[in-house]
Design a protein around this motif. Structure first.
Motif, PDB file in Angstrom:
ATOM      1  N   ASN A  96       0.840  -1.196   0.000  1.00 32.69           N
ATOM      2  CA  ASN A  96       0.000   0.000   0.000  1.00 32.69           C
ATOM      3  C   ASN A  96       0.878   1.249   0.000  1.00 32.69           C
ATOM      4  OD1 ASN A  96      -2.695  -1.165   0.189  1.00 32.69           O
ATOM      5  ND2 ASN A  96      -2.050  -1.884   2.194  1.00 32.69           N
ATOM      6  N   CYS A  97       1.568   1.468  -1.085  1.00 33.68           N
ATOM      7  CA  CYS A  97       2.479   2.607  -1.160  1.00 33.68           C
ATOM      8  C   CYS A  97       2.768   2.933  -2.620  1.00 33.68           C
ATOM      9  CB  CYS A  97       3.788   2.305  -0.430  1.00 33.68           C
ATOM     10  SG  CYS A  97       4.714   0.919  -1.149  1.00 33.68           S
ATOM     11  N   PHE A  98       3.282   4.129  -2.834  1.00 31.95           N
ATOM     12  CA  PHE A  98       3.786   4.481  -4.154  1.00 31.95           C
ATOM     13  C   PHE A  98       5.215   3.957  -4.282  1.00 31.95           C
ATOM     14  CE2 PHE A  98       0.597   7.850  -3.348  1.00 31.95           C
ATOM     15  CZ  PHE A  98      -0.214   7.623  -4.455  1.00 31.95           C
ATOM     16  N   ILE A  99       5.621   3.650  -5.501  1.00 30.91           N
ATOM     17  CA  ILE A  99       6.992   3.203  -5.726  1.00 30.91           C
ATOM     18  C   ILE A  99       7.911   4.431  -5.757  1.00 30.91           C
ATOM     19  CG2 ILE A  99       8.568   2.065  -7.334  1.00 30.91           C
ATOM     20  CD1 ILE A  99       6.300   0.243  -8.154  1.00 30.91           C
ATOM     21  N   THR A 100       8.968   4.377  -4.948  1.00 28.82           N
ATOM     22  CA  THR A 100       9.914   5.490  -4.824  1.00 28.82           C
ATOM     23  C   THR A 100      11.346   4.993  -4.998  1.00 28.82           C
ATOM     24  OG1 THR A 100      10.217   5.211  -2.434  1.00 28.82           O
ATOM     25  CG2 THR A 100       8.348   6.577  -3.151  1.00 28.82           C
ATOM     26  N   GLU A 101      12.273   5.922  -4.978  1.00 31.85           N
ATOM     27  CA  GLU A 101      13.698   5.567  -5.047  1.00 31.85           C
ATOM     28  C   GLU A 101      14.071   4.630  -3.900  1.00 31.85           C
ATOM     29  OE1 GLU A 101      16.036   6.428  -7.178  1.00 31.85           O
ATOM     30  OE2 GLU A 101      15.311   8.177  -8.291  1.00 31.85           O
ATOM     31  N   ASP A 102      13.435   4.818  -2.737  1.00 28.64           N
ATOM     32  CA  ASP A 102      13.815   4.067  -1.547  1.00 28.64           C
ATOM     33  C   ASP A 102      13.305   2.628  -1.540  1.00 28.64           C
ATOM     34  OD1 ASP A 102      15.133   6.285  -0.494  1.00 28.64           O
ATOM     35  OD2 ASP A 102      13.322   7.024   0.501  1.00 28.64           O
ATOM     36  N   ASN A 103      12.152   2.386  -2.182  1.00 29.62           N
ATOM     37  CA  ASN A 103      11.575   1.035  -2.077  1.00 29.62           C
ATOM     38  C   ASN A 103      11.540   0.257  -3.388  1.00 29.62           C
ATOM     39  OD1 ASN A 103       9.382   2.055  -3.560  1.00 29.62           O
ATOM     40  ND2 ASN A 103       8.089   2.370  -1.751  1.00 29.62           N
ATOM     41  N   ILE A 104      11.962   0.885  -4.471  1.00 32.91           N
ATOM     42  CA  ILE A 104      11.773   0.269  -5.789  1.00 32.91           C
ATOM     43  C   ILE A 104      12.497  -1.073  -5.921  1.00 32.91           C
ATOM     44  CG2 ILE A 104      13.667   1.596  -6.858  1.00 32.91           C
ATOM     45  CD1 ILE A 104      11.902   1.711  -9.413  1.00 32.91           C
ATOM     46  N   GLU A 105      13.726  -1.165  -5.412  1.00 35.45           N
ATOM     47  CA  GLU A 105      14.500  -2.410  -5.528  1.00 35.45           C
ATOM     48  C   GLU A 105      13.819  -3.552  -4.782  1.00 35.45           C
ATOM     49  OE1 GLU A 105      17.438  -3.408  -6.847  1.00 35.45           O
ATOM     50  OE2 GLU A 105      18.489  -1.588  -7.492  1.00 35.45           O
ATOM     51  N   SER A 106      13.385  -3.277  -3.546  1.00 27.69           N
ATOM     52  CA  SER A 106      12.793  -4.344  -2.738  1.00 27.69           C
ATOM     53  C   SER A 106      11.440  -4.781  -3.278  1.00 27.69           C
ATOM     54  CB  SER A 106      12.662  -3.887  -1.278  1.00 27.69           C
ATOM     55  OG  SER A 106      11.823  -2.748  -1.179  1.00 27.69           O
ATOM     56  N   ILE A 107      10.673  -3.849  -3.812  1.00 27.29           N
ATOM     57  CA  ILE A 107       9.359  -4.205  -4.365  1.00 27.29           C
ATOM     58  C   ILE A 107       9.505  -5.069  -5.614  1.00 27.29           C
ATOM     59  CG2 ILE A 107       7.358  -3.259  -5.596  1.00 27.29           C
ATOM     60  CD1 ILE A 107       7.331  -0.989  -3.543  1.00 27.29           C
ATOM     61  N   ILE A 108      10.425  -4.713  -6.486  1.00 26.53           N
ATOM     62  CA  ILE A 108      10.617  -5.493  -7.722  1.00 26.53           C
ATOM     63  C   ILE A 108      11.076  -6.910  -7.397  1.00 26.53           C
ATOM     64  CG2 ILE A 108      12.043  -5.719  -9.803  1.00 26.53           C
ATOM     65  CD1 ILE A 108      11.896  -2.642 -10.046  1.00 26.53           C
ATOM     66  N   GLY A 109      12.006  -7.026  -6.467  1.00 29.07           N
ATOM     67  CA  GLY A 109      12.428  -8.343  -6.010  1.00 29.07           C
ATOM     68  C   GLY A 109      12.801  -9.285  -7.135  1.00 29.07           C
ATOM     69  N   ASN A 110      12.279 -10.511  -7.060  1.00 31.34           N
ATOM     70  CA  ASN A 110      12.610 -11.550  -8.045  1.00 31.34           C
ATOM     71  C   ASN A 110      11.384 -12.065  -8.788  1.00 31.34           C
ATOM     72  OD1 ASN A 110      15.483 -11.696  -7.479  1.00 31.34           O
ATOM     73  ND2 ASN A 110      14.893 -12.617  -5.519  1.00 31.34           N
ATOM     74  N   HIS A 111      10.462 -11.153  -9.103  1.00 31.48           N
ATOM     75  CA  HIS A 111       9.294 -11.559  -9.873  1.00 31.48           C
ATOM     76  C   HIS A 111       9.713 -12.027 -11.266  1.00 31.48           C
ATOM     77  CE1 HIS A 111       7.405  -9.136  -6.701  1.00 31.48           C
ATOM     78  NE2 HIS A 111       6.350  -9.905  -6.895  1.00 31.48           N
ATOM     79  N   LYS A 112       8.905 -12.829 -11.868  1.00 33.57           N
ATOM     80  CA  LYS A 112       9.195 -13.343 -13.214  1.00 33.57           C
ATOM     81  C   LYS A 112       8.834 -12.316 -14.290  1.00 33.57           C
ATOM     82  CE  LYS A 112       9.547 -16.669 -16.512  1.00 33.57           C
ATOM     83  NZ  LYS A 112      10.740 -17.453 -16.823  1.00 33.57           N
ATOM     84  N   ILE A 113       7.678 -11.652 -14.113  1.00 35.47           N
ATOM     85  CA  ILE A 113       7.165 -10.694 -15.095  1.00 35.47           C
ATOM     86  C   ILE A 113       6.566  -9.517 -14.334  1.00 35.47           C
ATOM     87  CG2 ILE A 113       5.825 -10.442 -17.231  1.00 35.47           C
ATOM     88  CD1 ILE A 113       5.311 -13.518 -17.058  1.00 35.47           C
ATOM     89  N   ALA A 114       6.651  -8.315 -14.930  1.00 34.59           N
ATOM     90  CA  ALA A 114       6.086  -7.128 -14.283  1.00 34.59           C
ATOM     91  C   ALA A 114       5.172  -6.384 -15.247  1.00 34.59           C
ATOM     92  CB  ALA A 114       7.200  -6.198 -13.801  1.00 34.59           C
ATOM     93  N   ILE A 115       4.147  -5.760 -14.695  1.00 37.12           N
ATOM     94  CA  ILE A 115       3.283  -4.849 -15.439  1.00 37.12           C
ATOM     95  C   ILE A 115       3.615  -3.438 -14.958  1.00 37.12           C
ATOM     96  CG2 ILE A 115       0.916  -4.172 -15.988  1.00 37.12           C
ATOM     97  CD1 ILE A 115       1.407  -6.996 -16.862  1.00 37.12           C
ATOM     98  N   ASN A 116       4.034  -2.577 -15.864  1.00 33.36           N
ATOM     99  CA  ASN A 116       4.347  -1.198 -15.501  1.00 33.36           C
ATOM    100  C   ASN A 116       3.158  -0.323 -15.895  1.00 33.36           C
ATOM    101  OD1 ASN A 116       5.333   1.409 -15.160  1.00 33.36           O
ATOM    102  ND2 ASN A 116       7.385   0.918 -15.934  1.00 33.36           N
ATOM    103  N   ALA A 117       2.213  -0.182 -14.956  1.00 35.38           N
ATOM    104  CA  ALA A 117       1.048   0.666 -15.172  1.00 35.38           C
ATOM    105  C   ALA A 117       1.145   1.906 -14.291  1.00 35.38           C
ATOM    106  CB  ALA A 117      -0.234  -0.110 -14.876  1.00 35.38           C
ATOM    107  N   LEU A 118       2.375   2.355 -14.059  1.00 36.29           N
ATOM    108  CA  LEU A 118       2.634   3.515 -13.208  1.00 36.29           C
ATOM    109  C   LEU A 118       2.386   4.805 -13.977  1.00 36.29           C
ATOM    110  CD1 LEU A 118       6.015   2.205 -11.747  1.00 36.29           C
ATOM    111  CD2 LEU A 118       3.783   2.175 -10.597  1.00 36.29           C
TER     112      LEU A 118
END
Length: 250
Positions: A96-118
């Motif tokens: 429940n947060c916006f993606i920022t410089e501080d959390n972007i690495e941890s949120i992306i993690g090791n997912h297989k595929i991402a949807i960038n609807a930002l």
């Protein structure tokens, strides 16, 4: 095959069904992403991470996967509730947060595929792509064109959206659509109606969000889910600078 997915038969075999069930996907942005998430879940993607720091408002209801009861609640939590009502056995992770410089690495993690609807209100969407590419994660970019839908796929081997960005301009959704229009025109398939819409948007004097329709949200959901399936099962896909375009307006 699990009874839940018995009517996926012929289109999807049991091995493929197991593969997509265990393929972790990340959905950044629960606007268009809210429709994509449900379509993917109903197909059989059961490991989904959703990220958004916004709350549901009335103007969201013309195209996003929420109801009036959700107004004022956090988008990510409202979407999680919706998804679990469809499949309570799914693994739905929420930020429940916006993606920022501080959390972007941890949120992306090791997912297989991402949807960038930002939203392109900063350079975070492009940084999102860059980090995903470095990690070997493929990224889908969905664009709501009202009567049509556009999806670009960024991979470690493809070009990035930076390749069409101009130094003196802030990259945004309109720039991507303008690129697609030019591409289609060059290859002999002009999309006059999209060009006219872009002109009207650029002529608006008020600072307004881009107009979007529910029609395109559902088109995008089906397109993205098909692409997610093809990536997860190692089938061929189109990568940027190619893209997917579907329209009911020609």
């Amino acid at each position: 095959m699990n009874t839940r997915y018995s009517r996926n038969r012929i289109y999807i075999d049991s091995e493929e069904q197991d593969t997509i069930k265990n393929t972790p996907i990340l959905i950044g942005g629960c606007g268009i992403g809210s429709i994509i998430a449900e379509c993917a879940l109903r197909m059989g993607f059961e490991t989904i991470t959703i990220v958004d720091g916004d709350t549901v408002t009335l103007p969201n209801l013309n195209r996003e996967n929420y109801t009036e009861e959700d107004i004022g609640t956090e988008k990510a939590e409202a979407l999680k509730k919706r998804l679990l009502s469809v499949n309570p056995e799914a693994t739905i992770n929420v930020h429940n947060c916006f993606i920022t410089e501080d959390n972007i690495e941890s949120i992306i993690g090791n997912h297989k595929i991402a949807i960038n609807a930002l939203d392109f209100t900063s350079d975070i969407p492009l940084k999102f792509d860059s980090i995903c590419v470095d990690k070997g994660i493929l990224v889908l970019h969905p664009y709501n064109l009202g009567w049509g839908a556009l999806v670009a796929v960024i991979s470690p081997e493809s070009l990035t959206l930076n390749s069409i960005a101009k130094e003196e301009e802030n990259f945004n959704e309109v720039k991507m659509v303008e690129y697609a229009i030019g591409y289609m025109e060059f290859w002999g398939s002009p999309q006059k109606w999209i060009k006219e819409i872009i002109t009207e948007i650029e002529n608006e004097t008020d600072d307004l969000p881009s107009p979007q329709l529910s029609v395109a949200s559902w088109l995008l959901a089906s397109m993205c889910t098909h692409i997610l399936f093809n990536i997860a099962t190692e089938k061929p896909i189109k990568e940027f600078p190619e893209f997917y375009l579907s329209t009911i307006n020609n």
